[in-house]
Design a protein around this motif. Structure first.
Motif, mmCIF file in Angstrom:
data_model
loop_
_atom_site.group_PDB
_atom_site.id
_atom_site.type_symbol
_atom_site.label_atom_id
_atom_site.label_comp_id
_atom_site.label_asym_id
_atom_site.label_seq_id
_atom_site.Cartn_x
_atom_site.Cartn_y
_atom_site.Cartn_z
ATOM 1 N N MET A 1 0.932 -1.198 -0.147
ATOM 2 C CA MET A 1 -0.019 -0.010 0.030
ATOM 3 C C MET A 1 0.981 1.232 0.124
ATOM 4 N N ASP A 2 0.764 1.951 -1.235
ATOM 5 C CA ASP A 2 1.666 3.213 -1.174
ATOM 6 C C ASP A 2 0.649 4.460 -0.512
ATOM 7 N N VAL A 3 1.332 5.088 0.341
ATOM 8 C CA VAL A 3 0.605 6.149 0.958
ATOM 9 C C VAL A 3 1.427 7.426 0.392
ATOM 10 N N THR A 4 0.587 8.194 -0.277
ATOM 11 C CA THR A 4 1.122 9.504 -0.835
ATOM 12 C C THR A 4 0.549 10.691 -0.015
ATOM 13 N N HIS A 5 1.366 11.887 -0.415
ATOM 14 C CA HIS A 5 0.700 13.315 0.343
ATOM 15 C C HIS A 5 -0.601 13.445 -0.075
ATOM 16 N N ALA A 6 -1.004 13.216 -1.147
ATOM 17 C CA ALA A 6 -2.561 13.602 -1.410
ATOM 18 C C ALA A 6 -3.559 12.541 -1.009
ATOM 19 N N THR A 7 -2.971 11.434 -0.741
ATOM 20 C CA THR A 7 -3.875 10.506 0.024
ATOM 21 C C THR A 7 -4.023 10.921 1.550
ATOM 22 N N LEU A 8 -3.034 11.323 2.068
ATOM 23 C CA LEU A 8 -3.155 11.996 3.454
ATOM 24 C C LEU A 8 -3.815 13.122 3.252
ATOM 25 N N VAL A 9 -3.698 13.889 2.593
ATOM 26 C CA VAL A 9 -4.559 15.212 2.623
ATOM 27 C C VAL A 9 -6.056 15.100 2.717
ATOM 28 N N GLU A 10 -6.202 14.140 1.601
ATOM 29 C CA GLU A 10 -7.586 13.807 1.440
ATOM 30 C C GLU A 10 -8.281 13.227 2.750
ATOM 31 N N ALA A 11 -7.646 12.261 3.323
ATOM 32 C CA ALA A 11 -8.110 11.685 4.600
ATOM 33 C C ALA A 11 -8.296 12.658 5.478
ATOM 34 N N ALA A 12 -7.185 13.636 5.971
ATOM 35 C CA ALA A 12 -7.187 14.600 6.997
ATOM 36 C C ALA A 12 -8.340 15.508 6.530
ATOM 37 N N LYS A 13 -8.881 15.851 5.292
ATOM 38 C CA LYS A 13 -9.734 16.761 5.201
ATOM 39 C C LYS A 13 -10.971 15.978 5.486
ATOM 40 N N SER A 14 -11.365 14.919 4.955
ATOM 41 C CA SER A 14 -12.636 14.163 5.170
ATOM 42 C C SER A 14 -12.843 13.838 6.530
ATOM 43 N N TRP A 15 -11.982 13.509 7.516
ATOM 44 C CA TRP A 15 -11.991 13.041 8.791
ATOM 45 C C TRP A 15 -11.955 14.276 9.622
ATOM 46 N N GLY A 16 -11.213 15.424 9.223
ATOM 47 C CA GLY A 16 -11.343 16.694 9.909
ATOM 48 C C GLY A 16 -12.763 17.413 9.880
ATOM 49 N N LEU A 17 -13.326 17.273 8.671
ATOM 50 C CA LEU A 17 -14.793 17.730 8.483
ATOM 51 C C LEU A 17 -15.710 16.912 9.417
ATOM 52 N N PHE A 18 -15.729 15.496 9.717
ATOM 53 C CA PHE A 18 -16.440 14.724 10.202
ATOM 54 C C PHE A 18 -16.355 15.321 11.903
ATOM 55 N N TYR A 19 -14.849 15.422 12.093
ATOM 56 C CA TYR A 19 -14.429 15.734 13.745
ATOM 57 C C TYR A 19 -15.038 17.174 14.059
ATOM 58 N N LEU A 20 -15.112 18.060 13.322
ATOM 59 C CA LEU A 20 -15.684 19.542 13.309
ATOM 60 C C LEU A 20 -17.198 19.361 13.486
ATOM 61 N N ILE A 21 -17.874 18.632 12.727
ATOM 62 C CA ILE A 21 -19.347 18.656 12.579
ATOM 63 C C ILE A 21 -19.747 17.851 14.080
ATOM 64 N N GLY A 22 -18.925 16.688 14.311
ATOM 65 C CA GLY A 22 -19.181 16.001 15.650
ATOM 66 C C GLY A 22 -19.023 16.945 16.741
#
Length: 56
Positions: A1-22
């Protein structure tokens, strides 16, 4: 599994949104919880108690 910067940014944006809504939902529930009404009413009235007199 190759983790790139773009993958980490996308995950941070998604989970950050859920975190802030919660977090926002939790703050709103805490604010309007019936047991906290007296605490907030006391804080609302108490902030003006010391300023009821004119400055000398």
């Amino acid at each position: 599994m190759d983790v790139t910067h773009a993958t980490l940014v996308e995950a941070a944006k998604s989970w950050g949104l859920f975190y802030l809504i919660g977090f926002s939902i939790c703050v709103i529930i805490y604010t309007f919880w019936p047991a906290n009404r007296e605490l907030f009413d006391r804080a609302k009235k108490g902030i003006l108690d010391k300023d009821d007199q004119p400055w000398t």
